[in-house]
Design a protein around this motif. Structure first.
Motif, PDB file in Angstrom:
ATOM      1  N   LYS A   1       0.825  -1.202   0.000  1.00 56.16           N
ATOM      2  CA  LYS A   1       0.000   0.000   0.000  1.00 56.16           C
ATOM      3  C   LYS A   1       0.862   1.257   0.000  1.00 56.16           C
ATOM      4  O   LYS A   1       0.542   2.241  -0.663  1.00 56.16           O
ATOM      5  CB  LYS A   1      -0.937  -0.007   1.213  1.00 56.16           C
ATOM      6  N   VAL A   2       1.966   1.216   0.757  1.00 57.55           N
ATOM      7  CA  VAL A   2       2.869   2.363   0.796  1.00 57.55           C
ATOM      8  C   VAL A   2       3.430   2.638  -0.583  1.00 57.55           C
ATOM      9  O   VAL A   2       3.600   3.782  -0.999  1.00 57.55           O
ATOM     10  CB  VAL A   2       4.010   2.122   1.811  1.00 57.55           C
ATOM     11  N   GLU A   3       3.733   1.560  -1.336  1.00 63.28           N
ATOM     12  CA  GLU A   3       4.363   1.729  -2.640  1.00 63.28           C
ATOM     13  C   GLU A   3       3.359   2.078  -3.737  1.00 63.28           C
ATOM     14  O   GLU A   3       3.698   2.725  -4.719  1.00 63.28           O
ATOM     15  CB  GLU A   3       5.119   0.455  -3.016  1.00 63.28           C
ATOM     16  N   SER A   4       2.100   1.660  -3.591  1.00 64.23           N
ATOM     17  CA  SER A   4       1.139   1.834  -4.679  1.00 64.23           C
ATOM     18  C   SER A   4       0.279   3.076  -4.528  1.00 64.23           C
ATOM     19  O   SER A   4      -0.290   3.554  -5.502  1.00 64.23           O
ATOM     20  CB  SER A   4       0.227   0.602  -4.767  1.00 64.23           C
ATOM     21  N   LYS A   5       0.162   3.624  -3.335  1.00 62.97           N
ATOM     22  CA  LYS A   5      -0.676   4.797  -3.106  1.00 62.97           C
ATOM     23  C   LYS A   5       0.117   5.869  -2.348  1.00 62.97           C
ATOM     24  O   LYS A   5       1.179   5.605  -1.801  1.00 62.97           O
ATOM     25  CB  LYS A   5      -1.908   4.426  -2.269  1.00 62.97           C
ATOM     26  N   LEU A   6      -0.464   7.063  -2.341  1.00 59.43           N
ATOM     27  CA  LEU A   6       0.092   8.128  -1.521  1.00 59.43           C
ATOM     28  C   LEU A   6      -0.412   7.919  -0.100  1.00 59.43           C
ATOM     29  O   LEU A   6      -1.615   8.007   0.160  1.00 59.43           O
ATOM     30  CB  LEU A   6      -0.359   9.489  -2.048  1.00 59.43           C
ATOM     31  N   CYS A   7       0.474   7.608   0.810  1.00 59.97           N
ATOM     32  CA  CYS A   7       0.082   7.326   2.193  1.00 59.97           C
ATOM     33  C   CYS A   7       0.131   8.598   3.021  1.00 59.97           C
ATOM     34  O   CYS A   7       1.170   9.255   3.110  1.00 59.97           O
ATOM     35  CB  CYS A   7       1.000   6.270   2.807  1.00 59.97           C
ATOM     36  N   ILE A   8      -1.012   8.945   3.608  1.00 59.43           N
ATOM     37  CA  ILE A   8      -1.075  10.112   4.477  1.00 59.43           C
ATOM     38  C   ILE A   8      -1.463   9.649   5.876  1.00 59.43           C
ATOM     39  O   ILE A   8      -2.118   8.611   6.040  1.00 59.43           O
ATOM     40  CB  ILE A   8      -2.095  11.142   3.963  1.00 59.43           C
ATOM     41  N   ILE A   9      -1.044  10.403   6.862  1.00 57.03           N
ATOM     42  CA  ILE A   9      -1.472  10.141   8.244  1.00 57.03           C
ATOM     43  C   ILE A   9      -2.386  11.284   8.662  1.00 57.03           C
ATOM     44  O   ILE A   9      -2.056  12.461   8.465  1.00 57.03           O
ATOM     45  CB  ILE A   9      -0.266  10.030   9.189  1.00 57.03           C
ATOM     46  N   ILE A  10      -3.543  10.943   9.198  1.00 52.83           N
ATOM     47  CA  ILE A  10      -4.480  11.965   9.669  1.00 52.83           C
ATOM     48  C   ILE A  10      -4.343  12.113  11.178  1.00 52.83           C
ATOM     49  O   ILE A  10      -4.015  11.160  11.887  1.00 52.83           O
ATOM     50  CB  ILE A  10      -5.936  11.634   9.285  1.00 52.83           C
ATOM     51  N   ASP A  11      -4.597  13.335  11.660  1.00 56.34           N
ATOM     52  CA  ASP A  11      -4.514  13.533  13.108  1.00 56.34           C
ATOM     53  C   ASP A  11      -5.813  13.074  13.769  1.00 56.34           C
ATOM     54  O   ASP A  11      -6.784  12.691  13.094  1.00 56.34           O
ATOM     55  CB  ASP A  11      -4.149  14.978  13.446  1.00 56.34           C
TER      56      ASP A  11
ATOM     57  N   ASP B   1       2.986  25.711  21.648  1.00 52.09           N
ATOM     58  CA  ASP B   1       2.669  24.788  22.735  1.00 52.09           C
ATOM     59  C   ASP B   1       1.725  23.715  22.223  1.00 52.09           C
ATOM     60  O   ASP B   1       0.564  24.000  21.906  1.00 52.09           O
ATOM     61  CB  ASP B   1       2.039  25.558  23.899  1.00 52.09           C
ATOM     62  N   PHE B   2       2.209  22.476  22.120  1.00 52.47           N
ATOM     63  CA  PHE B   2       1.372  21.340  21.726  1.00 52.47           C
ATOM     64  C   PHE B   2       1.107  20.484  22.962  1.00 52.47           C
ATOM     65  O   PHE B   2       1.907  20.451  23.895  1.00 52.47           O
ATOM     66  CB  PHE B   2       2.088  20.464  20.689  1.00 52.47           C
ATOM     67  N   SER B   3       0.002  19.752  22.937  1.00 56.18           N
ATOM     68  CA  SER B   3      -0.258  18.798  24.013  1.00 56.18           C
ATOM     69  C   SER B   3       0.725  17.633  23.917  1.00 56.18           C
ATOM     70  O   SER B   3       1.344  17.408  22.864  1.00 56.18           O
ATOM     71  CB  SER B   3      -1.689  18.263  23.910  1.00 56.18           C
ATOM     72  N   ASP B   4       0.886  16.896  25.008  1.00 55.11           N
ATOM     73  CA  ASP B   4       1.759  15.717  24.994  1.00 55.11           C
ATOM     74  C   ASP B   4       1.311  14.731  23.918  1.00 55.11           C
ATOM     75  O   ASP B   4       2.140  14.116  23.236  1.00 55.11           O
ATOM     76  CB  ASP B   4       1.741  15.017  26.360  1.00 55.11           C
ATOM     77  N   PHE B   5      -0.007  14.567  23.767  1.00 60.50           N
ATOM     78  CA  PHE B   5      -0.530  13.646  22.749  1.00 60.50           C
ATOM     79  C   PHE B   5      -0.116  14.105  21.349  1.00 60.50           C
ATOM     80  O   PHE B   5       0.310  13.299  20.526  1.00 60.50           O
ATOM     81  CB  PHE B   5      -2.060  13.565  22.836  1.00 60.50           C
TER      82      PHE B   5
ATOM     83  N   SER C   1       5.407   7.615   6.071  1.00 61.47           N
ATOM     84  CA  SER C   1       4.636   8.656   5.398  1.00 61.47           C
ATOM     85  C   SER C   1       5.394   9.972   5.480  1.00 61.47           C
ATOM     86  O   SER C   1       6.195  10.183   6.396  1.00 61.47           O
ATOM     87  CB  SER C   1       3.266   8.822   6.048  1.00 61.47           C
ATOM     88  N   HIS C   2       5.144  10.862   4.528  1.00 63.67           N
ATOM     89  CA  HIS C   2       5.760  12.189   4.599  1.00 63.67           C
ATOM     90  C   HIS C   2       4.695  13.283   4.601  1.00 63.67           C
ATOM     91  O   HIS C   2       4.986  14.448   4.376  1.00 63.67           O
ATOM     92  CB  HIS C   2       6.736  12.401   3.434  1.00 63.67           C
ATOM     93  N   ILE C   3       3.415  12.879   4.883  1.00 64.60           N
ATOM     94  CA  ILE C   3       2.307  13.844   4.867  1.00 64.60           C
ATOM     95  C   ILE C   3       1.449  13.651   6.109  1.00 64.60           C
ATOM     96  O   ILE C   3       0.998  12.537   6.407  1.00 64.60           O
ATOM     97  CB  ILE C   3       1.436  13.661   3.607  1.00 64.60           C
ATOM     98  N   PHE C   4       1.200  14.742   6.826  1.00 65.30           N
ATOM     99  CA  PHE C   4       0.355  14.733   8.017  1.00 65.30           C
ATOM    100  C   PHE C   4      -0.794  15.698   7.761  1.00 65.30           C
ATOM    101  O   PHE C   4      -0.579  16.884   7.483  1.00 65.30           O
ATOM    102  CB  PHE C   4       1.177  15.183   9.227  1.00 65.30           C
ATOM    103  N   VAL C   5      -2.025  15.210   7.810  1.00 64.39           N
ATOM    104  CA  VAL C   5      -3.202  16.014   7.487  1.00 64.39           C
ATOM    105  C   VAL C   5      -3.906  16.408   8.780  1.00 64.39           C
ATOM    106  O   VAL C   5      -4.228  15.550   9.617  1.00 64.39           O
ATOM    107  CB  VAL C   5      -4.159  15.244   6.557  1.00 64.39           C
ATOM    108  N   THR C   6      -4.136  17.699   8.940  1.00 61.22           N
ATOM    109  CA  THR C   6      -4.710  18.210  10.183  1.00 61.22           C
ATOM    110  C   THR C   6      -5.479  19.496   9.907  1.00 61.22           C
ATOM    111  O   THR C   6      -5.251  20.170   8.893  1.00 61.22           O
ATOM    112  CB  THR C   6      -3.589  18.498  11.211  1.00 61.22           C
ATOM    113  N   ASN C   7      -6.394  19.849  10.828  1.00 64.26           N
ATOM    114  CA  ASN C   7      -7.042  21.154  10.824  1.00 64.26           C
ATOM    115  C   ASN C   7      -6.593  21.983  12.026  1.00 64.26           C
ATOM    116  O   ASN C   7      -7.154  23.045  12.297  1.00 64.26           O
ATOM    117  CB  ASN C   7      -8.567  20.993  10.858  1.00 64.26           C
ATOM    118  N   ASN C   8      -5.591  21.491  12.749  1.00 64.21           N
ATOM    119  CA  ASN C   8      -5.107  22.164  13.950  1.00 64.21           C
ATOM    120  C   ASN C   8      -4.405  23.466  13.555  1.00 64.21           C
ATOM    121  O   ASN C   8      -3.333  23.437  12.935  1.00 64.21           O
ATOM    122  CB  ASN C   8      -4.130  21.239  14.682  1.00 64.21           C
ATOM    123  N   PRO C   9      -4.967  24.629  13.884  1.00 64.36           N
ATOM    124  CA  PRO C   9      -4.378  25.909  13.430  1.00 64.36           C
ATOM    125  C   PRO C   9      -2.989  26.166  14.003  1.00 64.36           C
ATOM    126  O   PRO C   9      -2.141  26.780  13.344  1.00 64.36           O
ATOM    127  CB  PRO C   9      -5.393  26.960  13.915  1.00 64.36           C
TER     128      PRO C   9
END
Length: 700
Positions: free
Chosen positions: A163-173, A261-265, A278-286
């Protein structure tokens, strides 16, 4: 023993004076630790499965009791004296347990009552929430199961690779995960664009283990279990655990510098994402989006909103090709050149001394970039913006690796970096089953030319030619192979015929130095029927990391020492005692022994092969002065070696090949038919050497 601040961690046995204190600590905290049978403490101590935290003034201030079962460790008790809580005593105890169990066990698990509200503590210690279950007590209190994974491969380890090789792998928060499957309000609509059907063939939405720690915060039992089951349907990208604590500290320091300042999590989630594939992290955290550019500059992780992901999809598909990788385990980066960088690279690498013009250089470079199916163009960078080297591989010829461009910028590293790049090119050519490497760049400065000549390249009409044979053969077989090369490939290869004829005339098998010279000339060739001695030599993981083993170096956050990693030759110091006939020239298989702190994976194994050029026995001071540029970088390391009549041994070696498959101790013992522990040099015959050498490349 681990030492941090004034607290020391020690493993005790049943004779220890601290055992009574351990029992007393349990008695004072038995209401939360639970019942423990009489005599069980002594039984665990006999097995050295109790760790104690020792304060120089207060004595034993905490303990960790564990048990082992097949491939895992279970924490039974973790207890700290009330006066010493919140002083990182628990962290030190767990850290030591991780270190001593890293090599042998799959991971560490524990059960903890949910109503104790210790989730934040366990997650800070690197554990990941797995599931709830009902306790056995009368009150049926819920228990959480927590797990720390040591990251050893198993039969399921590579399920994610396709899956890593065939698709663009993103991680969501976590907030986007909950928007997708838990929130129904209008503010979650932007996240839900990730559920579009057409994206399924383009993007693989992934998670890290940290999502389960977020899920554990959900108070409702049914909702918590529902979200846990949903998360398990996603691809969970593995994140190596051995450097995670270091990476978290780096991120925290980075955020302090950026006044964020980020939370520990969130810090842990970011760390696991950076450590993943992955080299992409998707977030709405301002807050995170406000430092997205700075995160990319520092960690090469793209932080995007769902909308940005969709609009940049084509560009992001190509981005992994341009991600930097460590060069030889150092913090220097090797990255593919992109179109548009021609002007920058011209400023650093044009060879004015050879009459090269800017137009000429840029036209050549643009050609290589345009014909990407034939050429790979790489630049070596320092600190993101300082080019140190530029080289191009021509991959269109089946039997020859062409290097039409190779340049180094003026720096203290120029010479060693040039030699390293040429050596790595030879290894690449040989291990891709090409029989030669050819440098056709005719605008070379003196630094590159000197490196080429030192590496047994032969001057030919349109460049420099090196024969690199990744074969194991007899002298007779080698002679036939060289004669065939000369007859099939034309004038440039005539020198092969001359050497083939000389092999037939000279008794190469009996002349150790002559046969050693032939092996080095056609490196990585190995000649079976010579009398070159062969040894297995133990080396500490810390020294192997800096001298030749870039895979070990990559397991540490800060990599290996540049001045050592790029040297084609190196020196290793050891005691003269128990050398068992070690002499030069000889071949060496390096048995890398474990670190004292258990911080490296893949040790207790043969990891590399080298050629020993020289062995010198002398006083430590004399050897250090002679080989300071090549060897261990601290004089006190040399002084710590056991002396023999005031002398130690220096082993000068070169042409190191790092194996694809480390040969574990069990396999070694099977091959040599001995239970040798490799505390000192161990001589083997040529047949055993070749069998082990082949195992290192094929694992068969």
């Amino acid at each position: 023993m681990v030492k941090e601040s004034s607290i020391k961690i020690e493993e005790i046995d049943n004779t220890s004076s601290h055992l009574d204190t351990v029992k007393e600590l349990w008695r004072l905290n038995s209401a939360t630790l639970g019942f423990f049978p009489k005599g069980a403490f002594a039984e665990r101590a006999k097995k050295r499965q109790i760790l104690v935290a020792l304060d120089p003034e207060a004595g034993c201030v905490g303990y960790l009791l564990y048990r082992e079962s097949y491939d895992r460790i279970t924490i039974v008790h973790l207890c700290v004296n009330k006066e010493h809580q919140n002083k990182k005593v628990a962290r030190l105890l767990v850290k030591h347990l991780k270190q001593i169990t890293q090599e042998k066990y799959r991971g560490i698990g524990l059960h903890c009552r949910r109503d104790y509200d210790l989730a934040s503590m366990w997650s800070r210690l690197g554990f990941v929430y797995q599931y709830d279950k009902e306790g056995r007590g009368k009150d049926k209190k819920k228990l959480e199961f927590w797990w720390f994974d040591h990251g050893h491969p198993d039969i399921f380890s590579n399920i994610h690779i396709d899956k890593v090789e065939s698709k663009l792998c993103i991680i969501i928060d976590a907030s986007i995960f909950f928007d997708l499957y838990m929130n129904e309000d209008i503010n979650s609509e932007e996240s839900k664009v990730l559920l579009a059907d057409w994206l399924d063939s383009e993007v693989e939405i992934c998670l890290t283990d940290e999502i389960f720690n977020y899920i554990n915060l959900i108070p409702d039992d049914k909702e918590r279990e529902s979200q846990r089951q949903i998360a398990k349907r996603f691809l969970i990208l593995p994140t190596p655990s051995e450097n995670l604590d270091e990476l978290i500290q780096v991120i925290q320091s980075f955020l302090i510098q950026k006044n964020r300042d980020f939370s520990d999590f969130d810090v842990r989630h970011l760390a696991r994402t950076i450590a993943s594939e992955s080299h992409i992290f998707v977030t709405n955290n301002p807050v995170m989006l406000n430092v997205a550019d700075k995160i990319y500059d520092r960690f090469r992780l793209s932080v995007l909103t769902p909308h940005e992901l969709l609009t940049q999809l084509d560009e992001l598909h190509n981005k992994p090709d341009y991600q930097p990788v460590r060069l030889a385990g150092t913090l220097l980066q090797q990255i593919l050149v992109q179109k548009g960088q021609e002007d920058l690279l011209t400023n650093y690498f044009i060879c004015i001394n050879q009459g090269e013009t800017r137009t000429e250089f840029q036209q050549r470079l643009r050609r290589f970039l345009t014909e990407s199916e034939k050429f790979d163009c790489y630049v070596v960078m320092e600190n993101q913006n300082q080019p140190l080297a530029l080289f191009v591989y021509g991959k269109h010829k089946k039997d020859e690796l062409e290097i039409p461009l190779i340049r180094v910028s003026k720096s203290q590293l120029s010479g060693t970096l040039a030699r390293h790049l040429i050596f790595q090119s030879i290894l690449r050519s040989a291990h891709e089953n090409r029989h030669s490497t050819k440098i056709t760049d005719l605008k070379l400065d003196e630094t590159i030319t000197s490196a080429i000549q030192e590496d047994n390249f032969v001057r030919v009409q349109n460049g420099w030619l090196k024969i690199n044979l990744a074969v194991v053969e007899t002298v007779s077989q080698l002679s036939i192979r060289l004669a065939n090369l000369a007859s099939n490939l034309g004038q440039e290869y005539n020198f092969c015929l001359q050497i083939a004829n000389n092999l037939n005339l000279n008794n190469c098998m009996k002349d150790v130095q002559l046969s050693a010279n032939i092996e080095k000339f056609f490196f990585p060739l190995k000649i079976i029927d010579t009398e070159i001695p062969n040894f297995i030599i133990p080396i500490k993981a810390e020294f192997a990391k800096d001298l030749f083993d870039y895979d070990l170096a990559k397991q540490t956050l800060f990599g290996s020492k540049i001045e050592l990693a790029f040297n084609r030759e190196a020196v290793y110091y050891r005691s003269v005692k128990n050398s068992r006939g070690l002499k030069a020239p000889c071949r060496v298989l390096w048995y890398v022994s474990p670190s004292k702190h258990g911080k490296y994976c893949g040790v207790s194994a043969i990891r590399a092969c080298s050629f020993v050029d020289e062995i010198i026995i002398d006083e430590p001071k004399n050897l250090y002065q002679r080989f300071q540029r090549l060897g261990i970088y601290k004089f006190e390391d040399i002084l710590a070696i056991n002396l023999d009549d005031g002398n130690i041994m220096a082993i000068r070696f070169s042409n190191t090949e790092l194996f694809n498959y480390p040969i574990e101790l069990r396999q070694i013992r099977e091959v040599i038919n001995s239970k040798e522990s490799f505390q000192s040099a161990y001589k083997i015959n040529s047949e055993l050497f070749i069998e082990l050498y082949n195992l290192g490349y094929t694992n068969k």
